[in-house]
Design an enzyme around this catalytic site. Structure first.
Site, PDB file in Angstrom:
ATOM      1  N   ASP A 127       0.840  -1.185   0.000  1.00 17.79           N
ATOM      2  CA  ASP A 127       0.000   0.000   0.000  1.00 17.79           C
ATOM      3  C   ASP A 127       0.880   1.242   0.000  1.00 17.79           C
ATOM      4  O   ASP A 127       1.861   1.301   0.736  1.00 17.79           O
ATOM      5  CB  ASP A 127      -0.879   0.008   1.263  1.00 17.79           C
ATOM      6  CG  ASP A 127      -2.333   0.217   0.927  1.00 17.79           C
ATOM      7  OD1 ASP A 127      -2.649   1.302   0.420  1.00 17.79           O
ATOM      8  OD2 ASP A 127      -3.137  -0.696   1.164  1.00 17.79           O
TER       9      ASP A 127
ATOM     10  N   ASP B  39      -3.284   4.588  -2.207  1.00 19.59           N
ATOM     11  CA  ASP B  39      -4.388   4.920  -1.316  1.00 19.59           C
ATOM     12  C   ASP B  39      -4.916   6.347  -1.500  1.00 19.59           C
ATOM     13  O   ASP B  39      -4.129   7.304  -1.567  1.00 19.59           O
ATOM     14  CB  ASP B  39      -3.861   4.779   0.130  1.00 19.59           C
ATOM     15  CG  ASP B  39      -4.940   4.967   1.173  1.00 19.59           C
ATOM     16  OD1 ASP B  39      -5.796   4.084   1.280  1.00 19.59           O
ATOM     17  OD2 ASP B  39      -4.920   6.004   1.868  1.00 19.59           O
TER      18      ASP B  39
ATOM     19  N   GLU C 292      -6.458   3.699  -6.009  1.00 20.35           N
ATOM     20  CA  GLU C 292      -7.752   3.776  -5.334  1.00 20.35           C
ATOM     21  C   GLU C 292      -8.328   5.141  -5.675  1.00 20.35           C
ATOM     22  O   GLU C 292      -8.013   6.136  -5.027  1.00 20.35           O
ATOM     23  CB  GLU C 292      -7.621   3.630  -3.812  1.00 20.35           C
ATOM     24  CG  GLU C 292      -8.993   3.479  -3.177  1.00 20.35           C
ATOM     25  CD  GLU C 292      -9.097   3.966  -1.737  1.00 20.35           C
ATOM     26  OE1 GLU C 292     -10.039   3.576  -1.052  1.00 20.35           O
ATOM     27  OE2 GLU C 292      -8.237   4.764  -1.302  1.00 20.35           O
TER      28      GLU C 292
ATOM     29  N   HIS D  92     -11.291  -4.157   2.076  1.00 17.58           N
ATOM     30  CA  HIS D  92     -11.267  -3.956   3.528  1.00 17.58           C
ATOM     31  C   HIS D  92     -12.081  -2.730   3.974  1.00 17.58           C
ATOM     32  O   HIS D  92     -12.200  -2.485   5.167  1.00 17.58           O
ATOM     33  CB  HIS D  92      -9.819  -3.802   3.990  1.00 17.58           C
ATOM     34  CG  HIS D  92      -9.198  -2.520   3.492  1.00 17.58           C
ATOM     35  ND1 HIS D  92      -8.969  -2.291   2.146  1.00 17.58           N
ATOM     36  CD2 HIS D  92      -8.802  -1.406   4.136  1.00 17.58           C
ATOM     37  CE1 HIS D  92      -8.462  -1.081   1.994  1.00 17.58           C
ATOM     38  NE2 HIS D  92      -8.344  -0.513   3.185  1.00 17.58           N
ATOM     39  N   ASP D  93     -12.595  -1.948   3.024  1.00 20.57           N
ATOM     40  CA  ASP D  93     -13.414  -0.772   3.363  1.00 20.57           C
ATOM     41  C   ASP D  93     -14.895  -1.013   3.127  1.00 20.57           C
ATOM     42  O   ASP D  93     -15.705  -0.084   3.250  1.00 20.57           O
ATOM     43  CB  ASP D  93     -13.018   0.434   2.492  1.00 20.57           C
ATOM     44  CG  ASP D  93     -11.641   0.971   2.825  1.00 20.57           C
ATOM     45  OD1 ASP D  93     -11.199   0.797   3.975  1.00 20.57           O
ATOM     46  OD2 ASP D  93     -11.017   1.557   1.927  1.00 20.57           O
TER      47      ASP D  93
HETATM   48  O1  TEU Z   1      -9.772   4.742   1.720  1.00 20.15           O
HETATM   49  C1  TEU Z   1     -10.100   5.965   1.123  1.00 20.15           C
HETATM   50  C2  TEU Z   1     -11.492   6.350   1.248  1.00 20.15           C
HETATM   51  O2  TEU Z   1     -11.923   7.233   0.522  1.00 20.15           O
HETATM   52  C3  TEU Z   1     -12.302   5.770   2.352  1.00 20.15           C
HETATM   53  O3  TEU Z   1     -12.679   6.812   3.180  1.00 20.15           O
HETATM   54  C4  TEU Z   1     -13.529   5.098   1.917  1.00 20.15           C
HETATM   55  O4  TEU Z   1     -14.367   6.003   1.254  1.00 20.15           O
HETATM   56  C5  TEU Z   1     -14.248   4.571   3.118  1.00 20.15           C
HETATM   57  O5  TEU Z   1     -13.365   3.752   3.812  1.00 20.15           O
HETATM   58  C6  TEU Z   1     -15.460   3.778   2.767  1.00 20.15           C
HETATM   59  O6  TEU Z   1     -16.068   3.358   3.941  1.00 20.15           O
HETATM   60  C7  TEU Z   1      -8.438   4.493   1.975  1.00 20.15           C
HETATM   61  C8  TEU Z   1      -8.248   3.161   2.678  1.00 20.15           C
HETATM   62  O7  TEU Z   1      -8.654   2.122   1.838  1.00 20.15           O
HETATM   63  C9  TEU Z   1      -8.968   3.187   3.981  1.00 20.15           C
HETATM   64  O8  TEU Z   1      -8.885   1.949   4.645  1.00 20.15           O
HETATM   65  C10 TEU Z   1      -8.357   4.274   4.827  1.00 20.15           C
HETATM   66  O9  TEU Z   1      -9.094   4.398   6.005  1.00 20.15           O
HETATM   67  C11 TEU Z   1      -8.325   5.609   4.098  1.00 20.15           C
HETATM   68  O10 TEU Z   1      -7.855   5.500   2.766  1.00 20.15           O
HETATM   69  C12 TEU Z   1      -7.388   6.539   4.791  1.00 20.15           C
HETATM   70  O11 TEU Z   1      -6.063   6.140   4.554  1.00 20.15           O
END
Ligand code: TEU
Ligand code: CA
Length: 562
Positions: free
Chosen positions: A98, A200, A257, A329-330
């Protein structure tokens, strides 16, 4: 579009904290990952993305990095990581990590020095401003709740910007020194043998300056960051520079992303000369989202799902490759999100998998998807770990939902759904740890676990193996990887159907996205049933009629060669 080595692969995301614990502390680690490389190989994986294992206070589970050059002791050591890279290489698995450079941790050296001397070199690494008459520079709402400004520790008259959590101060990309430090770090990792990065939250690196307010959209008086993203211009210079200085030099594989890119920017992102090799398709993941928050989520129907996927397929066309996901994971588990609860079973799970693999693009699995892991259950609010979910829970309460309703509402979308430990077996804690898991194991692990699926030829896991094998099968590879996408019967309800067409082959994919059976008549009998998710229908029927007039059972998916 130029052909690339990675086009034919299947990729797999590992969330290290929840993959496998080998030293009894309840936290997954690098040695756990090393021990499962053969497993990943058996599944047909060619690219692995590791969510962050860098030093971190884990306020956002590693997406808050305090040292980009070291491994957090909770995950292991740099030697473990080097061993992982070497062992993966032996198995022809390419590892990407990442790249989290929109922000770092407030425990990073840079931020500590910025707090010591906000007017010095490191003060300029962040966005630090004066608080004037008790007012912050602008009214943007952080992704994780509250405003984006926080008083600078030790300087009550100053504040710093954090688009995410307050422990994730944004790095100032406008400062060339910051960019140089980031590029140096990227090259250092690529020099080590890393294949590339998942990048990210990258769209956020360009801010609208000078700071300005937008009309507020909730009772808190704040506004969504979306407003400023729409107004921001000039991200191209940063992304182009990073590509030229880092990724191009090492021919790295990168997956962005990217949410909310501007329509006209799309080709710049993933065409042959794009900033990234590929980017995730989040169109389906964003369905039903509401400005008010998760509690106001609208249901996702099969037709909406199809339309979202088809939109992206048409858009990517010959421009480049999307990375196709059903979860990460989000997100909640894709099977729980896109399939009605009453219909959630192995057949419907395999149907979604079939679609993911047959769309054009790079299929990206998320750990546990291959065994059909489902959303978990939240009995009480203190079972929530994720900062994003905790904030949405608060928002739901503020909107007037009862505690019970609020919990139910956020449970559908909680990021913790995907973060529960991998279910290796029916043993205690699903075989993830012999300590106490950092996050509660999904109580369904005795029913859903890898061990029981390995020996069952009809399991979800074995079906995923068939899909990864099909992608590299010389008989179909060219058509599945590069064939054109041609939508079919879009006026039909609960049906996802399309062709993949190469010079010498046409494959038809039909998914009956409902519990009722349905009849479908083709113009010509098909030649061969390549794959179906229904157990007792695996052979190509001899009679022409049966190959022309089809009955698809509920949630049946077929791949036909015409
Ligand atoms: O996610 C970016 C992001 O835009 C997230 O806020 C997403 O919209 C949200 O998690 C949806 O529920 C990345 C990573 O994948 C995430 O795990 C991190 O928390 C975030 O960046 C901050 O680094
Ligand atoms: Ca451990």
């Amino acid at each position: 579009m130029k052909k690339k080595w990675w086009h034919e692969k299947t990729a797999y995301q590992i969330y290290p904290k929840s993959f496998l614990d080998t030293n009894h502390d309840g936290i997954g680690d690098l040695r756990g990952i090393i021990s499962k490389l053969d497993y990943l190989k058996e599944l047909g994986i060619g690219i692995v993305w590791l969510s962050p294992v860098y030093c971190s206070p884990l306020a956002d589970q590693g997406y808050d990095i305090s040292d980009y050059y070291n491994v957090d002791p909770r995950f292991g050591t740099m030697e473990d990581l080097e061993e992982l890279l070497a062992e993966a290489k032996k198995r022809d698995i390419h590892v990407v990590m990442d790249l989290v450079v929109n922000h770092c941790s407030d425990e990073h050296e840079w931020f500590k020095k910025a707090c010591e001397d906000p007017d010095g070199k490191y003060g300029r690494y962040f966005f630090i401003e004066d608080i004037k008459d008790g007012k912050y520079p602008c009214n943007w709402r952080s992704y994780f709740g509250g405003g984006v400004w926080e008083p600078l520790p030790g300087h009550p008259d100053k504040c710093y910007l954090h688009l995410f959590h307050k422990k994730q101060p944004d790095l100032n990309w406008e400062n060339p020194e910051v960019r140089e430090d980031i590029y140096k770090m990227i090259c250092w990792w690529l020099e080590k043998g890393l294949a590339g990065f998942r990048i990210d939250a990258i769209i956020n690196i360009k801010k609208v300056l000078p700071w300005r307010d937008y009309p507020s959209d909730r009772a808190d008086g704040l506004c969504s960051i979306q407003n400023m993203l729409e107004d921001a211009v000039g991200i191209d210079d940063f992304l182009g520079e990073m590509r030229d200085r880092c990724f191009r030099v090492y021919d790295a594989f990168t997956v962005g992303e990217v949410f909310n890119e501007k329509e006209e920017d799309f080709p710049n992102f993933i065409s042959d000369d794009g900033y990234f090799s590929t980017m995730f398709d989040f169109r389906a993941a964003c369905l039903g989202a509401s400005e008010k928050g998760w509690y106001d989520l609208k249901p996702v129907t099969p037709d909406l799902y199809r339309d979202a996927c088809f939109f992206s397929q048409r858009r990517a066309k010959d421009i480049g490759f999307y990375s196709n996901i059903i979860e990460n994971h989000d997100e909640p588990r894709g099977v729980s999100r896109y399939i009605p609860e009453k219909d959630l079973n192995d057949t419907s799970k395999k149907m979604l998998a079939t679609l993911q693999f047959m769309f054009k693009g790079l299929p990206f699995l998320y750990q546990g998807q291959e065994i059909g892991m489902e959303n978990t259950v939240f009995e009480t609010p203190d079972q929530i770990d994720d900062i994003n979910t905790l904030d949405e829970y608060k928002t739901a309460l503020e909107a007037g939902l009862s505690a019970e309703e609020a919990l139910k509402a956020v449970a559908r979308m909680s990021r913790d759904n995907a973060r529960t430990p991998f279910q290796w077996s029916a043993a205690e804690h699903a075989g993830f740890t012999d300590g106490t898991p950092w996050l509660r194991v999904n109580p369904n692990y005795r029913r859903i676990n890898l061990e029981s699926q390995i020996s069952d030829p009809n399991s979800v896991f074995q079906y995923y193996r068939k899909l990864t094998a099909l992608r590299t099968d010389p008989l179909y590879r060219d058509c599945i990887v590069y064939g054109d996408f041609l939508p079919l019967w879009e006026d039909q309800h609960n049906l996802v159907a399309f062709l993949r067409k190469s010079e010498h082959q046409t494959l038809m994919v039909i998914a009956n996205f409902q519990s009722e059976a349905r009849e479908i008549s083709l113009d010509q009998p098909y030649k061969k049933l390549v794959l179906t998710n229904l157990l007792d229908a695996a052979d190509t029927p001899a009679s022409e009629d049966e190959r022309k007039d089809l009955t698809l059972q509920g949630y049946q998916a077929v791949i036909l060669e015409l």
